[in-house]
Enzyme design. Structure first.
Site, PDB file in Angstrom:
ATOM      1  N   GLU A 143      52.747  29.899  45.277  1.00  0.00           N
ATOM      2  CA  GLU A 143      51.336  29.509  45.434  1.00  0.00           C
ATOM      3  C   GLU A 143      50.890  28.665  44.243  1.00  0.00           C
ATOM      4  O   GLU A 143      50.008  29.052  43.486  1.00  0.00           O
ATOM      5  CB  GLU A 143      50.462  30.768  45.526  1.00  0.00           C
ATOM      6  CG  GLU A 143      50.901  31.734  46.610  1.00  0.00           C
ATOM      7  CD  GLU A 143      50.026  32.981  46.694  1.00  0.00           C
ATOM      8  OE1 GLU A 143      48.915  32.998  46.156  1.00  0.00           O
ATOM      9  OE2 GLU A 143      50.472  33.949  47.327  1.00  0.00           O
TER      10      GLU A 143
ATOM     11  N   GLU B 109      50.984  41.508  44.855  1.00  0.00           N
ATOM     12  CA  GLU B 109      50.004  41.891  43.821  1.00  0.00           C
ATOM     13  C   GLU B 109      49.843  43.401  43.626  1.00  0.00           C
ATOM     14  O   GLU B 109      48.722  43.895  43.489  1.00  0.00           O
ATOM     15  CB  GLU B 109      48.642  41.270  44.160  1.00  0.00           C
ATOM     16  CG  GLU B 109      48.698  39.768  44.301  1.00  0.00           C
ATOM     17  CD  GLU B 109      47.340  39.141  44.610  1.00  0.00           C
ATOM     18  OE1 GLU B 109      46.379  39.863  44.885  1.00  0.00           O
ATOM     19  OE2 GLU B 109      47.253  37.896  44.585  1.00  0.00           O
TER      20      GLU B 109
HETATM   21  C1  XIL Z   1      43.548  33.056  49.407  1.00  0.00           C
HETATM   22  C2  XIL Z   1      43.227  32.024  50.486  1.00  0.00           C
HETATM   23  O1  XIL Z   1      43.703  30.764  50.085  1.00  0.00           O
HETATM   24  C3  XIL Z   1      41.728  31.974  50.702  1.00  0.00           C
HETATM   25  O2  XIL Z   1      41.429  31.124  51.801  1.00  0.00           O
HETATM   26  C4  XIL Z   1      41.195  33.373  50.975  1.00  0.00           C
HETATM   27  O3  XIL Z   1      39.792  33.316  51.046  1.00  0.00           O
HETATM   28  C5  XIL Z   1      41.599  34.328  49.885  1.00  0.00           C
HETATM   29  O4  XIL Z   1      43.022  34.310  49.744  1.00  0.00           O
HETATM   30  N1  XIL Z   1      46.905  35.116  46.176  1.00  0.00           N
HETATM   31  C6  XIL Z   1      47.433  35.209  47.429  1.00  0.00           C
HETATM   32  C7  XIL Z   1      46.840  34.421  48.535  1.00  0.00           C
HETATM   33  O5  XIL Z   1      48.469  35.860  47.605  1.00  0.00           O
HETATM   34  O6  XIL Z   1      46.946  35.076  49.758  1.00  0.00           O
HETATM   35  C8  XIL Z   1      45.401  34.067  48.262  1.00  0.00           C
HETATM   36  O7  XIL Z   1      44.944  33.192  49.294  1.00  0.00           O
HETATM   37  C9  XIL Z   1      45.268  33.440  46.911  1.00  0.00           C
HETATM   38  C10 XIL Z   1      45.710  34.400  45.833  1.00  0.00           C
END
Ligand code: XIL
Length: 368
Positions: A291, A185
């Site tokens: 994701e 990101e």
């Molecule tokens: C999220 C987790 O799932 C949550 O448990 C935490 O509170 C916040 O992060 N993008 C990413 C992930 O790269 O690491 C994030 O994961 C979601 C968005």
């Protein structure tokens, strides 16, 4: 009489509800081996996996069935800098060396042990990110109230952190972690350029290039290194991501791009996702869907059917790029444990039952 009623309720709970929930709250129905296995169905195309938390894994009943549906895991939080940095130890070391970094793997170990024991692959997430990285990491003496360190010190800390994490994992879990998100990101939303963060503030815009340079230097042979981001289908972000990938590719430090894919029904439009895949894929890099989840407003039958259609459309795109696509990973197993739980975004319901989206993917895979 009241007492009797209470006892009766408790009895009913123990007999009917508890067995469904399993020991940790995640039902065994997810791993019912009479269900088709998505991992097997997509085997010829890409790895199919999920994000998972340490708590979910530590529950014996869940763990037993996990490899039935999934071939690759990502730690939901346990391998982020906030989990791996040992700030107390860092503070001690900083008294004589500001560049020293201490890490600890207690939160990551259960996931790595499980993956190793079950022959599952792990995707490492994440080495360098603006979020879930303590402010102290950027500060003198690792103390939040002090000033930021210099660029030089921060680059040394970054290199030391990456080296520690990559060498420890490779030595203790050889072959388990097949790939890493090196940077997550870094690109801004809605404007050209990188996002402002402690990384750009303390190091500068070349922090991404540096992170990949260090990761390549210390990664075990064959470990794939990814840049990972969300909102890929939107301009100007897509163009900035593509330019960044070109630069990293020219330096020979990146292997691929990870599309996060935290989507909702209709957002982004499927055509835009298709275009984004085409734009990134033409670079010849490896790809991964890192994701995936697709939110809906309510879990009505109609919405669940719409969600199933979106999952199907997305997987049609993924299958088109199977040659380059290493893995597709959903960001969680059941809706109730999702980070977007109010949007019911996953393939299994809160009660652990396969949703229409799951069956749609089974159907799609079987039709290939
Ligand atoms: C999220 C987790 O799932 C949550 O448990 C935490 O509170 C916040 O992060 N993008 C990413 C992930 O790269 O690491 C994030 O994961 C979601 C968005």
């Amino acid at each position: 009489m009241k007492m009797l009623k209470k006892l009766l309720m408790l009895g009913l709970f123990l007999i009917f509800v508890l067995p469904v929930l399993g020991e940790s709250g995640l039902p065994e129905t997810v791993y019912n081996q009479n269900l088709p296995s998505l991992r097997d169905l997509f085997r010829d195309y890409f790895d199919f996996g999920t994000a998972i938390s340490r708590e979910e894994l530590m529950a014996v009943r869940e763990a037993r069935g996990l490899p039935y549906q999934f071939s690759i895991l990502t730690a939901g939080n346990e391998m982020k800098p906030a989990s791996l940095l040992d700030l107390q130890e860092c503070r001690k070391l900083a008294q004589t060396d500001e560049t020293a970094v201490a890490v600890r793997f207690s939160s990551a170990k259960p996931i790595l042990d499980f993956a190793k024991g079950q022959g599952l692959r792990v995707h490492g997430h994440v080495l360098v990110w603006h979020s879930q990285t303590p402010l102290e990491f950027f500060k003198q003496g690792y103390i939040a109230t002090r000033d930021f360190v210099s660029r030089e010190v921060m680059l040394s800390r970054m290199e030391n952190y990456i080296r520690e994490v990559l060498t420890w994992t490779a030595e203790n879990y050889p072959g388990v972690i097949v790939s890493w998100d090196v940077v997550n990101e870094a690109v801004a939303d809605g404007k050209k350029g990188l996002r402002e963060s402690n990384w750009t503030r303390v190091v500068g815009e070349d922090f991404v290039l540096k992170a990949f340079e260090y990761a390549r230097k210390y990664a075990a042979e064959g470990t794939l290194l990814y840049y990972n981001d969300y909102n890929t289908p939107y301009e100007p972000k897509l163009t900035v991501i593509c330019d960044l990938l070109d630069q990293l590719k020219a330096e020979g430090t990146v292997d691929g791009y990870g599309f996060q894919c935290h989507f909702s029904v209709n957002t982004p439009p499927i055509a835009a996702v298709k275009r984004a895949f085409a734009r990134v894929a033409e670079k010849g890099l490896r790809l991964r869907v890192s994701e995936l989840d697709v939110g809906i407003s309510t879990a009505t039958d109609a919405r669940l059917r719409e969600q199933a259609l979106v999952y199907t459309d997305l997987f049609r795109i993924f299958l088109d790029y199977a040659d380059q696509l290493e893995a597709v990973q959903v960001w969680g197993i059941t809706d109730s444990r999702s980070w977007r739980s109010t949007e019911f975004p996953l393939l299994f319901s809160s009660g652990g039952y396969p949703k229409p989206a799951y069956y749609a993917l089974v159907e799609l895979a079987e039709a290939q």
